[in-house]
Write an enzyme that holds these catalytic residues in place. Sequence first.
Site, short mmCIF file in Angstrom:
data_model
loop_
_atom_site.label_atom_id
_atom_site.label_comp_id
_atom_site.label_asym_id
_atom_site.label_seq_id
_atom_site.Cartn_x
_atom_site.Cartn_y
_atom_site.Cartn_z
N SER A 99 -40.80 -32.35 -4.13
CA SER A 99 -41.41 -31.27 -3.36
C SER A 99 -42.90 -31.13 -3.57
CB SER A 99 -40.72 -29.94 -3.69
OG SER A 99 -40.85 -29.64 -5.07
N HIS A 117 -35.06 -30.50 0.24
CA HIS A 117 -36.23 -30.63 1.12
C HIS A 117 -36.02 -31.71 2.19
CE1 HIS A 117 -39.15 -27.89 -0.72
NE2 HIS A 117 -38.54 -28.16 -1.86
N LYS A 147 -33.96 -23.27 3.16
CA LYS A 147 -35.14 -23.94 3.69
C LYS A 147 -34.94 -24.22 5.18
CE LYS A 147 -36.78 -25.78 -0.72
NZ LYS A 147 -36.05 -24.84 -1.56
#
Length: 392
Positions: free
Chosen positions: A182, A210, A241
Amino acid sequence: MYGSVKAQLRAELDEIEAAGLTKRERGIHGPQSSEIEVGGREVLNFCANNYLGLANDPRIVAAAHRGLDEWGYGLASVRFICGTQELHLELERRVSEFLGYDDTILFSSCFDANGGVFEVLFGPDDAIISDELNHASIIDGIRLSKAQRFRYRNRDMADLEAQLVAASGARRRVIVTDGVFSMDGYLAPLQEICDLADRYEALVFVDDSHAVGFVGEHGRGTPEYCGVEGRVDITTGTFGKALGGASGGYVAARQEIVDLLRQRARPYLFSNTLAPAIVAGTLEALKLVSESGDLRQRLVSNAALFRSLMTEAGFDLLPGSHPIVPVMFGDAALTARMADALQERGVYVTAFSYPVVPKGKARIRVQLSAAHSEDEIRRCVTAFVAARDAVA
């Protein structure tokens, strides 16, 4: 008693402040979006994990409302006592189907998901081989296990093989990696990792927080992107996310692994599960991701445009194609001044420096979203240029 403790804590806080490492939370007014209100003014938001722009999508909000009306506000218990609803079972089925796994188990966060795996599956006779830049939740989860611990240099396959050789006497071996790192936006080399796992009879564990929802042709994450679907034994991820941006995490894995986690994973057994409204909204997010690739394509285009414009403007970017775009400044104080100057010019970003990233590698991590317009991206780049001139 607290008087002496207070002084000690105050001294520690003062040290953090003197080092320029104090983390300040800036309140925003209203929902998460490409443009948000901070301190009474509208600013462009370029530091959220809202990759597909779904955090305030009206379809997801409506689904969450329906979930609240039909299933109530909360479950008031853990699942094995009285907390499982059909809605939760459906989300587990849908995640398994989307990612191509035997089964899935929900957790209140991906931090908890990572915290629940290692202690259950790996004991003193086993070995965990972990990338040095793995997320804090993986590091903390590994600490809960009594397994032997080995660490390999970030994405260094020669070092990974050396650690596998060193762990050759273990009963079980598992290679553990983030799918996307990340702070850098780099993808793990999963093809090579899986090949080494086959050669040394190791399991493969990937935290794909991610990536899930937008990486890969169908958004199934780094295993799809790297062509290793079916070869990764355990995948963890978050719904906080790209998949709606709310909360919750999961472990998707082979059947026996999930079955054992239901029996022994402490964060699962001793924490309330997700609120029904979040489950309903997440189901809608999965439906949107599965039915169309438009948002993924827009995100790819937005990231490419930003990288191109910033490179033309002379900024130092870490290479890649992921919507995490680190803009490198090196010096921590300079980076902090840049972040402040950008907010003054209407762009909301965060500076990262040691110990979050290595010394001398301070950066502003820009995160693109499908919700960003071309005009907003160009305004962001213009602000970067103006801020650079102001702090130089």
